[in-house]
Design a protein around this motif. Structure first.
Motif, PDB file in Angstrom:
ATOM      1  N   UNK A   1       0.838  -1.194   0.000  1.00 60.10           N
ATOM      2  CA  UNK A   1       0.000   0.000   0.000  1.00 60.10           C
ATOM      3  C   UNK A   1       0.873   1.244   0.000  1.00 60.10           C
ATOM      4  N   UNK A   2       0.708   2.060  -1.021  1.00 54.65           N
ATOM      5  CA  UNK A   2       1.375   3.366  -1.115  1.00 54.65           C
ATOM      6  C   UNK A   2       0.321   4.412  -0.776  1.00 54.65           C
ATOM      7  N   UNK A   3       0.719   5.442  -0.057  1.00 51.48           N
ATOM      8  CA  UNK A   3      -0.249   6.429   0.414  1.00 51.48           C
ATOM      9  C   UNK A   3       0.449   7.762   0.666  1.00 51.48           C
ATOM     10  N   UNK A   4      -0.355   8.816   0.665  1.00 56.89           N
ATOM     11  CA  UNK A   4       0.181  10.144   0.966  1.00 56.89           C
ATOM     12  C   UNK A   4      -0.030  10.457   2.446  1.00 56.89           C
ATOM     13  N   UNK A   5       0.672  11.458   2.927  1.00 57.86           N
ATOM     14  CA  UNK A   5       0.580  11.819   4.342  1.00 57.86           C
ATOM     15  C   UNK A   5      -0.797  12.335   4.730  1.00 57.86           C
ATOM     16  N   UNK A   6      -1.598  12.742   3.742  1.00 56.66           N
ATOM     17  CA  UNK A   6      -2.964  13.170   4.036  1.00 56.66           C
ATOM     18  C   UNK A   6      -3.804  12.059   4.640  1.00 56.66           C
TER      19      UNK A   6
ATOM     20  N   UNK B   1      -2.687  12.000   8.292  1.00 53.75           N
ATOM     21  CA  UNK B   1      -3.028  13.264   8.956  1.00 53.75           C
ATOM     22  C   UNK B   1      -4.531  13.527   9.050  1.00 53.75           C
ATOM     23  N   UNK B   2      -5.339  12.628   8.543  1.00 56.60           N
ATOM     24  CA  UNK B   2      -6.796  12.802   8.656  1.00 56.60           C
ATOM     25  C   UNK B   2      -7.171  12.775  10.129  1.00 56.60           C
ATOM     26  N   UNK B   3      -7.972  13.716  10.556  1.00 51.67           N
ATOM     27  CA  UNK B   3      -8.334  13.813  11.973  1.00 51.67           C
ATOM     28  C   UNK B   3      -9.820  13.552  12.178  1.00 51.67           C
ATOM     29  N   UNK B   4     -10.130  13.218  13.422  1.00 50.84           N
ATOM     30  CA  UNK B   4     -11.533  13.091  13.815  1.00 50.84           C
ATOM     31  C   UNK B   4     -11.948  14.376  14.535  1.00 50.84           C
ATOM     32  N   UNK B   5     -13.156  14.391  15.065  1.00 52.16           N
ATOM     33  CA  UNK B   5     -13.679  15.595  15.724  1.00 52.16           C
ATOM     34  C   UNK B   5     -12.867  15.982  16.959  1.00 52.16           C
ATOM     35  N   UNK B   6     -12.157  15.023  17.561  1.00 52.67           N
ATOM     36  CA  UNK B   6     -11.329  15.304  18.739  1.00 52.67           C
ATOM     37  C   UNK B   6      -9.915  15.744  18.372  1.00 52.67           C
ATOM     38  N   UNK B   7      -9.631  15.836  17.072  1.00 47.71           N
ATOM     39  CA  UNK B   7      -8.305  16.253  16.632  1.00 47.71           C
ATOM     40  C   UNK B   7      -7.277  15.136  16.622  1.00 47.71           C
ATOM     41  N   UNK B   8      -7.705  13.892  16.823  1.00 53.41           N
ATOM     42  CA  UNK B   8      -6.772  12.759  16.769  1.00 53.41           C
ATOM     43  C   UNK B   8      -6.460  12.436  15.302  1.00 53.41           C
ATOM     44  N   UNK B   9      -5.213  12.057  15.048  1.00 52.41           N
ATOM     45  CA  UNK B   9      -4.814  11.671  13.699  1.00 52.41           C
ATOM     46  C   UNK B   9      -5.164  10.211  13.436  1.00 52.41           C
ATOM     47  N   UNK B  10      -5.471   9.900  12.175  1.00 58.76           N
ATOM     48  CA  UNK B  10      -5.709   8.503  11.795  1.00 58.76           C
ATOM     49  C   UNK B  10      -4.437   7.699  12.046  1.00 58.76           C
ATOM     50  N   UNK B  11      -3.317   8.182  11.567  1.00 56.79           N
ATOM     51  CA  UNK B  11      -2.005   7.640  11.910  1.00 56.79           C
ATOM     52  C   UNK B  11      -1.671   6.263  11.345  1.00 56.79           C
ATOM     53  N   UNK B  12      -0.424   5.870  11.607  1.00 56.32           N
ATOM     54  CA  UNK B  12       0.127   4.614  11.082  1.00 56.32           C
ATOM     55  C   UNK B  12      -0.541   3.369  11.661  1.00 56.32           C
ATOM     56  N   UNK B  13      -0.802   3.379  12.963  1.00 51.66           N
ATOM     57  CA  UNK B  13      -1.363   2.185  13.597  1.00 51.66           C
ATOM     58  C   UNK B  13      -2.754   1.896  13.056  1.00 51.66           C
ATOM     59  N   UNK B  14      -3.586   2.926  12.933  1.00 46.85           N
ATOM     60  CA  UNK B  14      -4.935   2.711  12.394  1.00 46.85           C
ATOM     61  C   UNK B  14      -4.870   2.287  10.921  1.00 46.85           C
ATOM     62  N   UNK B  15      -3.929   2.856  10.176  1.00 46.18           N
ATOM     63  CA  UNK B  15      -3.777   2.452   8.776  1.00 46.18           C
ATOM     64  C   UNK B  15      -3.361   0.992   8.699  1.00 46.18           C
ATOM     65  N   UNK B  16      -2.411   0.610   9.514  1.00 50.82           N
ATOM     66  CA  UNK B  16      -1.971  -0.797   9.539  1.00 50.82           C
ATOM     67  C   UNK B  16      -3.137  -1.719   9.871  1.00 50.82           C
TER      68      UNK B  16
ATOM     69  N   UNK C   1     -17.046  12.579   9.220  1.00 49.66           N
ATOM     70  CA  UNK C   1     -17.547  13.792   8.596  1.00 49.66           C
ATOM     71  C   UNK C   1     -16.621  14.992   8.626  1.00 49.66           C
ATOM     72  N   UNK C   2     -15.483  14.908   9.314  1.00 50.76           N
ATOM     73  CA  UNK C   2     -14.555  16.046   9.288  1.00 50.76           C
ATOM     74  C   UNK C   2     -13.912  16.126   7.905  1.00 50.76           C
ATOM     75  N   UNK C   3     -13.592  17.306   7.486  1.00 49.69           N
ATOM     76  CA  UNK C   3     -12.991  17.513   6.175  1.00 49.69           C
ATOM     77  C   UNK C   3     -11.498  17.173   6.212  1.00 49.69           C
ATOM     78  N   UNK C   4     -10.985  16.548   5.151  1.00 46.90           N
ATOM     79  CA  UNK C   4      -9.553  16.257   5.105  1.00 46.90           C
ATOM     80  C   UNK C   4      -8.741  17.531   4.926  1.00 46.90           C
TER      81      UNK C   4
END
Length: 158
Positions: free
Chosen positions: A90-95, A98-113, A143-146
Motif C-alpha cells: 500500500x502506497x499512500x500520501x501523508x494526508x 493526517x486525517x483527523x476526527x472531531x477530537x483532533x486525533x490523527x488517523x495515523x500509522x497504527x490505524x492504517x496498519x 464527517x470532518x474535512x480532510x
C-alpha cells in the motif's frame, strides 16, 4: 535504479523551481523474476506491506532523505525486500495519516496498519481492499474535512 531516478528528478525540479518549497517522493522498481522490490524515498511516507502468509502489515523500513528540491541528493538509500504471492503493498500520501476526527486525533500509522490487515484478510481484490481502507478512514473522521489530499495505491503480488 531507484536512487538514480530520485536524484534525476530532484536535479530537474531544482532547475525548474528555484524558489519553491519541497516535494516528497517515493520510487520503486519491482523485479518480477526475483520478486524483489527496490524502494527509495525522499521525505515520503514509507509503503505499508501486508504479508499474506502472516496476515500482518508493517511499514517498509526505508531510510528517507530530505524531500526533493531542498538540496542535492548525493546518496539515496535503497531498501530491498522480497515479496511473496498474496502480499499487498500500500502506497499512500501523508494526508491519509493526517486525517483527523472531531477530537483532533490523527488517523495515523497504527490505524492504517489495522485497516489494511482487516481489509486484506481473506485475499479480496485490490478494489475491495482500497474501498475498505477508505471506509475505515471515513468512519474514523466521522464527517470532518480532510486537511490534505488522500491518495492510496495498492499493488498486489501474484
Amino acid at each position: 535504479d531507484a536512487a538514480g531516478v530520485l536524484r534525476k528528478i530532484n536535479d530537474h525540479f531544482e532547475y525548474l523551481w528555484e524558489d519553491t518549497g519541497f516535494v516528497t517522493a517515493g520510487y520503486g522498481v519491482y523485479d518480477e523474476a526475483s520478486r524483489v522490490l527496490r524502494w527509495a524515498c525522499a521525505g515520503h511516507c514509507p509503503p505499508m506491506l501486508y504479508r499474506a502468509a502472516s496476515g500482518k502489515a508493517e511499514e517498509v523500513g526505508c531510510s528517507p532523505v530530505l524531500p526533493l528540491v531542498i538540496e542535492s541528493l548525493e546518496e539515496v538509500p535503497v531498501t530491498e525486500l522480497r515479496l511473496e504471492p498474496g502480499d499487498r503493498l500500500l502506497l499512500y500520501t501523508d494526508g491519509v495519516l493526517d486525517r483527523t476526527n472531531a477530537d483532533g486525533e490523527f488517523f495515523g500509522n497504527v490505524r492504517l496498519r489495522d485497516a489494511l490487515e482487516h481489509a486484506a484478510a481473506g485475499s479480496p481484490g485490490a478494489t475491495e481492499i482500497i474501498a475498505s481502507v477508505i471506509a475505515a478512514i471515513d468512519a474514523f473522521a466521522a464527517g470532518t474535512e480532510p486537511p490534505d489530499d488522500q491518495t492510496l495505491l495498492l499493488a498486489a503480488v501474484s
